[in-house]
Design a protein around this motif. Structure first.
Motif, short mmCIF file in Angstrom:
data_model
loop_
_atom_site.label_atom_id
_atom_site.label_comp_id
_atom_site.label_asym_id
_atom_site.label_seq_id
_atom_site.Cartn_x
_atom_site.Cartn_y
_atom_site.Cartn_z
N VAL A 73 -3.04 6.29 3.39
CA VAL A 73 -1.61 6.46 3.13
C VAL A 73 -1.09 7.85 3.41
O VAL A 73 0.12 8.02 3.56
N ILE A 90 -1.29 2.65 -4.83
CA ILE A 90 -1.99 1.78 -3.86
C ILE A 90 -2.49 0.48 -4.50
O ILE A 90 -3.70 0.27 -4.66
N GLY A 133 -3.24 8.29 -4.15
CA GLY A 133 -4.26 7.85 -3.20
C GLY A 133 -5.64 8.37 -3.51
O GLY A 133 -6.58 8.10 -2.77
N LEU A 171 0.81 -1.22 0.00
CA LEU A 171 0.00 0.00 0.00
C LEU A 171 0.85 1.27 0.00
O LEU A 171 0.65 2.16 -0.82
N SER A 214 3.44 1.69 -2.88
CA SER A 214 2.80 1.48 -4.19
C SER A 214 3.65 0.57 -5.08
O SER A 214 3.77 0.78 -6.28
#
Length: 815
Positions: A364, A256, A281, A225, A228
């Motif tokens: 994030v 993500i 995000g 996450l 990435s």
């Protein structure tokens, strides 16, 4: 570039954080050096080996170091040879036992030689992240501060293992329970290898999902996450593993990554929840195709956005003219709900399904948090994968609102985290129920949705999905007394992973729950559990393209096209265990004890050890979500046995090698080859076998059929009657009379009587009732306006249902 720098708190910032952490560690070590010289080496809070291991492994760019425990590879080789020999022996004996004229002794010999699937060499590869101080949320801090029983010395002892950053990676667990002779495998449940990833992306990954099932010859593909990144891992030499590739944000251009599914031709397709680099995000997310590569395992082939900005609310269209059925409010802030999370591919149908969970910026972008419920999405998308290298969007569907009316509107069906495909019927799995359907589920609201045929979904497909179950039902029907008294059963219960068994008969789902007080002072929370459903009636019913079960609009129970049972009443009856139309029924719930803010989020079915009928035998799950969302977990990992009737139970033999407690605890100080490696957060897992042990599509070994018992002649269901002529005679002068009816050889339902004259006109009838086997009952025959005539001939038909069979008896009576 500012967006990229923000996107990688991670990247160069990770390196800086790690170096800073190591400086702190070094200082802490120096401060304790004098004391440790007096107290002994075991009292040092931070092991010097941890410092050297971390620096050494962090700087091995593009490769990893295996820390396989002594003897693990030798045990694997021995188990592999024994398994192959046991299979060969059984196949030989099975051929003899299946031949015409085989003796009882030959059949018994074959049955005894059937190799137990739990003796197959098999591992669980777990994708996990190092816990650190940033993972400790306000709730935990408040408990640490307010709880006077916390030992300061205990906190100091856990300074390194729990609170300092380290490298993320993989744990390999031995899940072979037995030897082929039936004796126990002494490494069962042990972590037999621990692998840490190198910089620049080996720290602060927040490990998330891999493919749902690993197949022989495939790499593991794992998403991170925070960085990435998509990691590609070679497991041909499991329990040893090899790093093949890291596909980062700058390559894909989207952020993500979440989950992956195999196309079947060597490709994998993954979902990216977050938007492009400039909107890290944010929205829209995308799907990325990865193709095989001899050197790197997998490389990026293409990336396709999940939708278009400003497509919602009728303001525009997605690619191919596909509408976006979100409202403008639901699609905030950019007018799209395209944040794909779950992904399932039916390449035999040239169709892929993705589900939109949430705009992940709140996960994030620490410390930024959104308070808007509409960050969670209500949509599911389908794609044409005729050319799997370039998927094309074919439909978007808004999931049904559902039956409930929660006081908290954020507890409606939002956050469609996962979907689950049904499976094709093949020659290796002929007992699989025919289906083209798919399921989806919401994290809030508790809805489980179904569509009968994914190939029929085009444009706005919202009306093609129905709600067929609810996590609240599983909560209320759980094994604990407290389950029955929940004030908000299923509301934002955290339903996540779900999958359909290979035979399309069972549905499995994990619910991470909600602790009491999470929503309000009176909130009793939601039960943490894993549950399974019997979906056979639903799958069979859907073969004509439609189902009766609908927990939004209500249910037509008698097929007359009208709703006979409201959705609310249907749920009430289902909560009491009643079977309603073709809706699923609960098989079992497995309660999960986790005192943290999280619970069971992800699981994995053992796809290498099916029963002969294609039903699964085991699954694993872990208690962890994403700590920085405020939903953590106790970092425990469990193995669950699935009985032949679908009942779920913890494997009591799968225990932590350090403590003896049930399951494997990832909150430990040391890992193989890694002193003070520290606490890890296990998120996802896959079942892996050595190369060639579980060929793709391999059917379970057949079993020697049981000898057919001596057959008895089965008598057909029949209806008996008495005093029929007398009853009809009374209708010459009266408006009604009675007749006795008996059910013979079976229970018979919906028994009715019809009397017709010579012109085949109905002159009298009795309404439908039911009889148990061998029972008699009295039916009241009511005539019409005309009286029956003497010396006239009448035909009397008595009919009913024995199961699905119609039972009829016709008699001619002359008065």
């Amino acid at each position: 570039m500012q967006a990229i720098w923000r996107a990688f708190p991670r990247g160069r910032r990770n390196l800086a954080a790690l170096v800073a952490a190591l400086v702190v560690l070094s200082a802490a070590f120096a401060l304790t050096a004098t004391r440790s010289a007096q107290a002994g080496p075991n009292d040092v809070p931070i092991s010097p080996e941890f410092l050297s291991n971390t620096l050494s492994r962090a700087t091995k760019l593009g490769q990893v170091e295996n820390n396989t425990i002594p003897g693990a590879v030798e045990k694997r080789d021995k188990a592999e040879a024994a398994w192959k020999a046991a299979q060969d022996t059984y196949k030989r004996l099975y051929a003899i036992a299946s031949a015409p004229g085989a003796t009882a002794a030959q059949k018994d010999a074959a049955r005894k030689a059937y190799p137990d699937p739990r003796a197959k060499p098999e591992y669980s590869v777990v994708w996990s992240g190092k816990q650190n101080a940033a993972d400790i949320n306000a709730d935990v801090i408040s408990k640490l501060v307010s709880n006077a029983t916390i030992n300061p010395q205990g906190l100091l002892e856990l300074l390194g293992p729990q609170f300092l950053p380290g490298l993320d990676g993989f744990q390999v667990l031995d899940v072979r329970k037995l030897n082929t002779d039936g004796s126990e495998n002494t490494d069962y449940g042990k972590v037999v290898n621990f692998v840490q990833l190198p910089l620049p992306f080996g720290i602060e990954n927040e490990p998330h999902h891999m493919q749902y099932e690993w197949e022989d010859g495939d790499p593991i593909i794992a998403g991170a996450l925070f960085t990435s990144s998509t990691w590609v891992i070679d497991v041909d030499d499991v329990p040893n593993i090899k790093l093949k590739n890291n596909i980062n944000l700058l390559e894909t251009g989207y952020s993500i990554p979440d989950a992956y599914d195999a196309v079947g031709d060597g490709r994998f397709i993954g979902t990216y929840m977050g938007g492009p680099v400039a909107n890290f995000g944010g929205s829209p997310g995308a799907v990325a195709v990865f193709k095989p590569d001899a050197q790197k395992g997998l490389v990026l082939e293409s990336v396709t956005p999940g939708g278009n900005v400003l497509a919602a609310g009728g303001n525009g269209k997605n690619a191919g003219g596909v509408p976006e059925p979100c409202s403008v409010q639901e699609a905030r802030p950019l007018g799209t709900c395209a944040n794909p999370h779950g992904i399932q591919i039916r390449q035999d149908l040239k169709t892929m399904v993705t589900s939109d969970y949430a705009e992940p910026r709140e996960i994030v972008l620490d410390p930024v948090k959104t308070l808007d419920k509409y960050t969670f999405r209500p949509t599911v998308r389908t794609w044409d994968t005729t050319n799997p290298g370039a998927p094309k969007l074919t439909s978007v569907a808004h999931m049904p609102k559902g039956w409930r009316e929660p006081a908290q509107r954020a507890h409606e069906n939002y956050g469609i985290m996962e979907n689950a495909k049904t499976w094709p019927t093949t020659k290796d799995f002929p007992q699989t129920l025919e289906s083209k359907g798919a399921f989806a589920g919401s994290m809030c609201g508790g809805g489980v949705f179904f569509t009968p045929d994914v190939t029929k979904l085009k444009g706005d497909a919202s009306d093609k999905w129905v709600q067929v179950w609810d996590d609240g039902l599983s909560n209320l029907m759980g094994k604990g007394d407290a389950d029955k008294f929940l004030d908000q059963p299923g509301d934002c219960a955290g339903g996540a992973w779900h999958q359909v068994s290979r035979d399309n008969k069972w549905f499995f789902r994990s619910v991470q729950g909600r602790n009491p007080g999470g929503d309000n002072y009176f909130d009793q929370g939601a039960v943490k559990q894993v549950y399974d459903l019997d979906i056979q009636d639903l799958i069979k019913s859907a073969q004509d393209g439609k189902v009766a079960c609908d927990l939004t609009k209500g249910i037509d129970t008698d097929g007359d096209g009208k709703v006979d049972l409201s959705a609310q009443r249907a749920v009430y009856k289902m909560a009491q265990g009643q079977k309603i139309a073709d809706c699923p029924t609960l098989i079992d719930t497995l309660p999960v004890k986790d005192v943290t803010s999280g619970g069971p989020h992800w699981a994995s079915l053992d796809n290498h050890s099916y029963n002969p009928d294609g039903s699964p035998t085991r699954l694993t799950f872990s208690n962890y979500f994403v700590s920085r969302t405020g939903v953590d977990g106790d970092h425990r990992f469990y193995l669950v046995n699935i009985a032949k009737d679908g009942k779920l139970s913890y494997d009591e033999d799968f225990r932590d090698e350090k403590t003896g407690a049930l399951g494997v605890n990832f909150n430990r100080r040391d890992w193989p080859g890694t002193k003070d490696g520290g606490f890890y957060k296990p998120h996802s897992m896959v079942w892996v076998t050595p190369k060639g042990i579980s060929p793709k599509g391999q059917a379970p070994l057949p079993v020697v059929p049981a000898d057919a018992p001596a057959t008895k002649k089965v008598k057909k269901a029949a209806l008996g009657t008495g005093s029929l002529k007398t009853a009809l005679r009374k209708l010459r002068t009266r408006s009604r009379s009675t007749v006795k009816v008996t059910a013979k050889n079976a229970a018979i339902s919906k028994i009715r009587i019809v009397v017709k004259d010579a012109k085949k006109k109905t002159v009298a009838s009795a309404s439908a009732k039911s009889l148990k086997l061998g029972r008699s009952g009295t039916w009241t025959i009511k005539r019409g306006k005309a009286k029956l005539k003497s010396k006239a001939r009448y035909t009397v038909t008595i009919s009913g249902k024995a199961g699905r069979t119609t039972v009829t008896r016709k008699l001619t009576v002359r008065l």
